[in-house]
Structures are given as C-alpha cells and as structure tokens.
Write a protein that holds these residues in place. Sequence first.
Motif, short mmCIF file in Angstrom:
data_model
loop_
_atom_site.label_atom_id
_atom_site.label_comp_id
_atom_site.label_asym_id
_atom_site.label_seq_id
_atom_site.Cartn_x
_atom_site.Cartn_y
_atom_site.Cartn_z
N HIS A 317 -90.97 -14.91 72.82
CA HIS A 317 -90.46 -13.54 72.82
C HIS A 317 -89.50 -13.32 73.99
O HIS A 317 -88.44 -12.69 73.83
N LEU A 318 -89.85 -13.85 75.16
CA LEU A 318 -88.96 -13.73 76.32
C LEU A 318 -87.63 -14.43 76.07
O LEU A 318 -86.57 -13.96 76.52
N SER A 319 -87.69 -15.54 75.35
CA SER A 319 -86.47 -16.31 75.08
C SER A 319 -85.45 -15.52 74.26
O SER A 319 -84.24 -15.74 74.37
N THR A 320 -85.94 -14.57 73.45
CA THR A 320 -85.01 -13.75 72.67
C THR A 320 -84.16 -12.87 73.58
O THR A 320 -83.05 -12.46 73.21
N PHE A 321 -84.67 -12.58 74.78
CA PHE A 321 -83.90 -11.80 75.76
C PHE A 321 -83.03 -12.70 76.62
O PHE A 321 -81.86 -12.42 76.85
N THR A 322 -83.62 -13.79 77.12
CA THR A 322 -82.93 -14.64 78.09
C THR A 322 -81.79 -15.46 77.47
O THR A 322 -80.95 -15.98 78.20
N SER A 323 -81.79 -15.59 76.16
CA SER A 323 -80.72 -16.35 75.50
C SER A 323 -79.50 -15.49 75.17
O SER A 323 -78.47 -16.02 74.74
N LYS A 324 -79.59 -14.21 75.37
CA LYS A 324 -78.47 -13.33 75.05
C LYS A 324 -77.33 -13.50 76.05
O LYS A 324 -77.59 -13.61 77.26
N PRO A 325 -76.10 -13.51 75.61
CA PRO A 325 -74.95 -13.62 76.53
C PRO A 325 -74.93 -12.49 77.56
O PRO A 325 -74.52 -12.70 78.70
N SER A 326 -75.38 -11.30 77.17
CA SER A 326 -75.38 -10.17 78.11
C SER A 326 -76.33 -10.42 79.28
O SER A 326 -76.02 -10.06 80.42
N PHE A 327 -77.46 -11.08 78.99
CA PHE A 327 -78.41 -11.40 80.06
C PHE A 327 -77.83 -12.44 81.00
O PHE A 327 -77.90 -12.31 82.23
N LEU A 328 -77.25 -13.48 80.44
CA LEU A 328 -76.66 -14.55 81.26
C LEU A 328 -75.49 -14.02 82.08
O LEU A 328 -75.30 -14.40 83.25
#
Length: 564
Positions: A317-328
């Motif tokens: 579930h966390l990976s769905t957030f951390t993989s977003k370009p906006s997060f990076l």
Amino acid sequence: MAQIPNLDNAPLNLTSLRDQSQKELLNILKNTSLLKEHGVELRYLSADPIQTECTKVVYLVREYFVYFVPRRAVVCEKILEEENFHHLLTIEEYPLYVLPVDEDVLSFELDLAYKECQVDGDTSSLWHIAKAIHKLEFSFGLIPNVRAKGKASVHVADILNRMQHIRSMGMPEINTLILIDREVDMITPMLTQLTYEGLLDEFLHVNNGSVELDASIMGVQQQEGKKIKVPLNSRSCFSLLDSLLVTVLLHSDKLFKEIRDLNFEVVGQVLRQKATSMKQDYTEMTTTNQSVSELKDFVKKLNSLPEITRHINLAQHLSTFTSKPSFLGRLDMEHTIVEAQSYDVCFEYIEEMIHKQEPLINVLRLLILFSITNSGLPKKNFDYLRREFLHSYGFEHMATLNNLEKAGLFKKQETKSNWFTIKRALQLVVEDADTSNPNDIAYVFSGYAPLSIRLVQQAVRSGWRPIEEILKLLPGPHSETKRSGFASSPSFDNLAGAPANVDKVTDGRRSLVLVVFVGGVTFAEISALRFLSAQEGMAYDLIVGTTKTVGGHSLTETFIESLG
C-alpha cells in the motif's frame, strides 16, 4: 495489552446490578401511598428550611465525580462554574504524567505543547514535563547530568533544578538527561520520513500504535469502504462487525521490530526473503518425510505468517504512494532546499504548488522548510508568496500564516542565513548514504542526518563545549548542569573511551541516557537514536521522552487556524 476492567466486563455484571437497584429505589419513591402508610414524607431538597414533624430526616443525594486525565484543566473548571455545575461535582484528577508508548519511548501526552509555547505564550506544559522527569527520578534516582538546548528546554531544566532533590543511596540508573527543544530543529519534521514506520505515519498517520485503512487493503473480505484499525507492534486477530472493530492483542510483533527502523527501500527485500523462506519450508514439508521435531519447528514458523502477510499488505500500500512521480519530485525538492542550492528553483516549485492548490499541509511544510533554511524570505518574495497563498486557499487562513510568523517558521528575512555553516559543521548532508548497510544516522532520510540527533550525538560523546559556536547559531540558549544529591556518578565527558565497567548500574546493565524532545519527536528521529544506541562502543542505552510523537503533518496541523 490487557483490557481495562469496567462495569460491563467485570466478573459481576455491575451495570445490571446498578440499574436494578436504581429502578427499585425509584419504584419505592414513586409509590407515594406506600410511603404515606409508613408515615414517610417525600420532599425535594431546596434552599428553603424543611418544615416537618418527622423525627428523622434521610437525604438521598446522587453525587457526581469528574476525574481529569492526564491532568486537571482550569479552563474546563471555569466552564463548569459558568454553567452552574461546579458546586454539584466532586472534581479530582489522575495525574498521568508519563505514558510508556513503546519499550524505549515515553510520552508526556502534551499534544499542543510546541504551538502553545511558540504562539500562545502558554508555558504551563513545561512544568508538566519537569514534573514527569521528577517522577521518574523517584524510581531511578536523581539524574546527575543535565544538558539542554533551546529556550523551552533550558526552562524545563531550571524548573527541575528548583524541585525537591531526591537523594539516592546508590548509583542512579539514568546517568544523563538531554533536553532538545523542537524549535532548535524544525527542519527535520518538515522532511518526509523514509523509514518504514516513518512512512506509515506520513501516509496513514500512526495513532496510538495503529493505523486506520480500508479493510480491502489488508485482505479482509468485507463491504467496500469499511475502515479497520491495524495495530503495528502486536500480533492481532481482528474482525469487522458493522462499524465495530474488535482487536485482540496477542503478543509483540517481532517482524515489525525488525523492519520498523529500516529505510523503506530495504523493507521490500526483507519481506521478500521472509516470504521466500516460508515458501521453501512449505515445499520441503510436502515433498520430503519430516521428523516430529522438524514438523514442530515448521509449525512455529507458521505462527509468523500473519505478521508477514500484514506487513506485505502495508508495504504494498505504501508503494502506491512512493512510486508516484509527484512523491519522488517532492523528495528531490526537499533535498535541494536542505542543501541550500538553487533558491530560484525552490521558490518557483513552491509557487507552482500554491497555484495548483496542492494539499494545504504539503505546501506549508515546504514553505516552512524553505523559510527556515534561508532564515526567512526577502520581503518581496515573502509578501508575494503570502498573497498568492491567501488567494489560493482563502483569506480565512490569514490566522494560519500569522501563527507561523509568530513561531518564526515563515517570516521576512532579517539576517543572512547561517544554515550552510551549520550544515557543514555538523555534517548534516551525507553523500551516497548507504541505506542497506547504514553506517550513519543519515540513512533515515536517505542522505540527511537529523540536526536534533547530531546534537544528541555530540552531547553524549563530548558535551556542548566543542560545538559551542555552532550552538549559538541555533535558536535559543543552551545549558549544562551537574546536580548533586547522589552517592557517586561517572562523568559523561569522555563517553567514547569510557571503561566497560564505568557506565554500568549494579546489575550489570548499561546506564541510561534519557533524551527528551520538548515539542515532539518524529519516528525517523527515534529510529536514528535506536541506531546510535546499537552502535559498537556506545556505553549507554538511549531512552526517548517526548511531549508527543509527531510528524510533519500533525505538527503543521497545530498551526492551522481558520478565521471563518
């Protein structure tokens, strides 16, 4: 965690007994003919004198008790007085000064301490912090060495020194108290935490050791959209009955202890290894003949399967957030701001966020980070961003910006920034930080070492003196006190080379260093302290005390105030 006894789960059904007794009394009182037969008069108590020929008077009074936990609140009592309830109540308090929230973390449960001190000018929380530490001294002996940095922290140290001293016949178990003011380092909580537990807090908001999320994420086959609470540090069985979650805590979650302080980049690898090992064991069990002892070992391993499944679900579930370009992109911008490079690029990034009306908290966190590292913004830039912010999010947030300005978190630049000097002197930015096999606390932010923890490192290793000039560049005063009232205590001036037997209490355990954060501590900072405590050559165990476990989201939220 045992369930606290109450009227409903007591061995006797006290609720039923109480209700029945009340009904019987009311039935008797309502039956006025029965009372008159026995010469009983029923009166309601009033201010007028009682005129009666009865020789005996019985007063039936229902008394109400109000207990404040964790401490009595004058404001609440004032409201009760204004509503004319105060005289009907017996008001007491249960002074819960310290609450252990983990095996190495103590909380004073003062959620708004930082905002109250910085914005409201209310320093009453500082007395409660000092009192909590004083209570600990009754159990572990007077703490002989106290080092503090920051206005609020020095104030706590002064209050503690004025409290009655405790005389200990032996060596105190807590050798050193280090007080760090959140004001000294507001950069760290504004950054995105990159440890497993830190990221859980960033996206799911850890509350009292658990997170709340959709049941479907955890594989619970229930109606879509239902929320469940998932405890992090304990194995659990949970069921969802309508909106009620019943959680039964069984025992400590060993897997969570293993991965909670790791950088999230590594967590996936660890979970994959655990799952692969379990799969191999299962294959061996089904294809070969196993002895009874081998079967027993396999069954023991199966007990950890719910833990593995739970954390795989959470990590996915966390990976769905951390993989977003906006997060990076946000992470890159945070590091650019911390490295004090490309002022114009950072300014334009925040400007664009405001114009896009990105989530309010996200904008404020970067705005605070940008302002602190630059010791405020030039008047032209400050006025522009302030105006654009109010245009995008509404003029009702004038109070929010005023709170931040009052706390010194978003302000006009008055002096040249000294952040570059601080960053270089304390080695806060570590190039090519190893997140898999870390050798520095910078792994918790993938290249940034928390300023607060660097100060703790210095305080434990050699004290304030070697970095006195750097301390003067940081907000607030600093102090160092040696307190008497104990039989003997080793100095902490030469911790790195201390003999193995110097820093031990009588039963052979290492002495403790209590690190107290006045204004809150993040999970990433706690992870960094655990890393330090586990290092070879460290002569002390580090225990964390805090007004509250916070994150950038929860800390920023305390400053949000709407005029509407």
